[in-house]
Design a protein around this motif. Structure first.
Motif, short mmCIF file in Angstrom:
data_model
loop_
_atom_site.label_atom_id
_atom_site.label_comp_id
_atom_site.label_asym_id
_atom_site.label_seq_id
_atom_site.Cartn_x
_atom_site.Cartn_y
_atom_site.Cartn_z
N THR A 27 9.17 29.23 6.66
CA THR A 27 10.25 29.02 8.24
C THR A 27 9.09 30.09 8.91
N SER A 28 9.61 29.59 10.52
CA SER A 28 9.22 30.87 11.71
C SER A 28 7.26 30.98 11.23
N GLY A 29 7.39 29.74 11.30
CA GLY A 29 5.55 30.48 10.81
C GLY A 29 5.00 29.90 11.97
N THR A 30 5.54 30.02 13.64
CA THR A 30 4.33 29.60 14.53
C THR A 30 3.63 31.47 15.11
N ARG A 31 4.54 32.09 15.21
CA ARG A 31 4.19 33.83 15.52
C ARG A 31 4.03 34.73 14.83
N GLY A 32 3.68 35.63 15.28
CA GLY A 32 3.57 37.27 14.24
C GLY A 32 3.04 36.55 12.77
N ALA A 33 4.18 37.49 12.01
CA ALA A 33 3.46 37.51 10.75
C ALA A 33 3.75 36.03 10.25
N GLY A 34 4.56 35.35 10.67
CA GLY A 34 4.77 34.03 10.03
C GLY A 34 3.43 33.15 10.05
N ALA A 35 3.30 33.30 11.88
CA ALA A 35 1.96 32.64 11.75
C ALA A 35 0.66 32.83 10.65
N ALA A 36 0.53 35.00 10.36
CA ALA A 36 -0.39 34.97 9.76
C ALA A 36 -0.14 34.67 7.96
N THR A 37 1.29 34.60 7.86
CA THR A 37 1.74 34.21 6.52
C THR A 37 1.24 32.28 6.05
N VAL A 38 1.44 31.94 7.28
CA VAL A 38 0.74 30.06 6.93
C VAL A 38 -0.56 30.17 7.07
N ARG A 42 -2.97 29.21 3.23
CA ARG A 42 -3.73 27.47 3.74
C ARG A 42 -5.46 28.13 3.16
N GLU A 43 -5.62 29.63 3.32
CA GLU A 43 -6.99 30.10 3.12
C GLU A 43 -7.04 29.81 1.68
N LEU A 44 -5.89 30.66 1.08
CA LEU A 44 -5.97 30.01 -0.13
C LEU A 44 -5.57 28.71 -1.15
N GLY A 45 -5.75 27.80 -0.44
CA GLY A 45 -5.59 26.91 -0.93
C GLY A 45 -4.76 26.24 -1.07
N ALA A 46 -3.27 26.72 -0.88
CA ALA A 46 -1.75 25.73 -0.47
C ALA A 46 -1.44 25.05 0.32
N GLN A 47 -0.56 23.80 0.55
CA GLN A 47 -0.06 22.80 1.29
C GLN A 47 0.77 23.75 1.95
N VAL A 48 0.89 24.16 2.84
CA VAL A 48 2.43 24.14 4.23
C VAL A 48 2.45 23.48 5.14
N LEU A 49 4.18 23.89 4.49
CA LEU A 49 4.62 22.94 6.21
C LEU A 49 5.56 24.40 7.09
N THR A 50 5.25 24.65 8.29
CA THR A 50 6.42 25.41 8.48
C THR A 50 7.33 24.71 10.08
N THR A 51 7.89 25.10 10.29
CA THR A 51 8.57 25.15 10.96
C THR A 51 9.25 26.38 12.67
N ALA A 52 9.62 25.59 13.35
CA ALA A 52 10.04 26.65 14.99
C ALA A 52 11.28 25.70 15.29
N ARG A 53 11.25 25.55 16.35
CA ARG A 53 12.49 25.12 17.39
C ARG A 53 11.60 24.24 18.01
N PRO A 66 -1.13 21.71 14.56
CA PRO A 66 -1.10 20.39 14.14
C PRO A 66 0.06 19.78 13.87
N ASP A 67 0.11 18.43 13.97
CA ASP A 67 1.58 17.81 14.20
C ASP A 67 1.05 18.32 11.76
N SER A 68 0.42 17.84 11.21
CA SER A 68 0.49 17.49 10.05
C SER A 68 1.20 18.90 9.49
N LEU A 69 1.39 20.06 9.71
CA LEU A 69 1.93 21.61 9.85
C LEU A 69 3.14 21.75 10.08
N PHE A 70 3.34 21.02 10.59
CA PHE A 70 4.78 21.39 11.34
C PHE A 70 6.18 20.42 11.05
#
Length: 272
Positions: A28-39, A43-54, A61-65
């Motif tokens: 959650t909250s993966g578009t800025r700051g530590a959240g974006a760094a975690t996303v 992804r770099e480590l091979g995970a399929q990721v979905l994130t969200t914000a308002r 990318p639409d595929s991640l959000f």
């Protein structure tokens, strides 16, 4: 034989030390700051990721959000439905969402509406999303839930963070309770407790403080550190450092870590 620090030898082969390959992660909250760094790191480590914000950033990318307001029950339900639709099940949940809009002025400045808003932002999204998604982990006998709390639960600033700190303390207690319930079914629940993270927003705050007192950004950063009682390591954490801790805890390398909290604050909390 020299082996890169990112890799270890196993069975005569060199493999990555840390991998999330094949894991499905909601952050959650993966578009800025530590959240974006975690996303980015997941992804770099091979995970399929979905994130969200308002709202969705223009370059995201639409595929991640998924756009959702997680401060509402409806937003949490919509996100859980999107997770099931896009990923089927989820292996890792990282609850990054948090923040405060409470006014300064101590407890007297905090109305019922402010208290409700702090709890709706810092506690209830994790409660609601876990209720929707953790049962699937339990039924499969595996999964990882990471709740990002805050050192403010131990080190509140009465003039500014009373409600936020109390909400993060509630999140920490809830996380511990959840771990005791679901760890016997193979689902690990861990807390990560950051101190001050040098995000774009925090640098804006440092710049504003500096301008108010006739200094530069470094002066503003020192003011923030002083307000926390000092940071022994001499600087805030980087978003990438917080992401690295979260990635390790989410990985199979941390397979017996559950029910506990990892502080990443440069030594800010002065007690054991």
């Amino acid at each position: 034989m020299n082996i890169d620090a990112q890799h270890v030898a196993q069975g005569g082969h060199i493999i990555p030390f840390l991998s999330l390959n094949g894991k499905r992660a909601l952050i959650t909250s993966g578009t800025r700051g530590a959240g974006a760094a975690t996303v980015a790191l997941f992804r770099e480590l091979g995970a399929q990721v979905l994130t969200t914000a308002r709202t969705q950033p223009a370059d995201f990318p639409d595929s991640l959000f998924v756009a959702a307001d997680l401060a509402s029950p409806q937003g949490c339900a919509a996100l859980a439905a999107a997770v099931r639709e896009r990923m089927g099940d989820v292996d890792i949940i990282v609850h990054m969402l948090g923040g405060s809009a409470a006014p300064a002025g101590g407890f007297e400045a905090l109305s019922d509406e402010v208290w409700g808003g702090e709890l709706d932002l810092n506690l209830m999204p994790a409660v609601r999303l876990d209720r929707e998604l953790v049962p699937g982990m339990v039924s499969r006998g595996k999964g990882v839930v990471i709740h990002v709390t805050s050192i403010q639960r131990q080190l509140p600033l009465p003039e500014a963070t009373t409600a936020y700190a109390a909400a993060k303390a509630a999140l920490s207690t809830y996380s511990k309770c959840l771990s005791k319930q679901v760890s016997p079914q193979g689902v690990r629940v861990v807390r990560v407790s950051p101190g001050w993270i040098e995000t774009e927003a925090s640098l804006h705050l440092a710049a504003r403080l500096a301008a108010e007192h006739g200094g530069d950004v470094e002066d503003g950063k020192r003011m923030i550190m002083q307000s926390l009682g000092g940071i022994p390591i001499g600087r805030p954490s980087k978003p990438e450092e917080v992401a690295s801790l979260i990635a390790f805890l989410a990985s199979d390398r941390a397979g017996t870590i559950t029910g506990t909290e990892y502080v990443i604050d440069g030594g800010t909390v002065p007690t054991v």
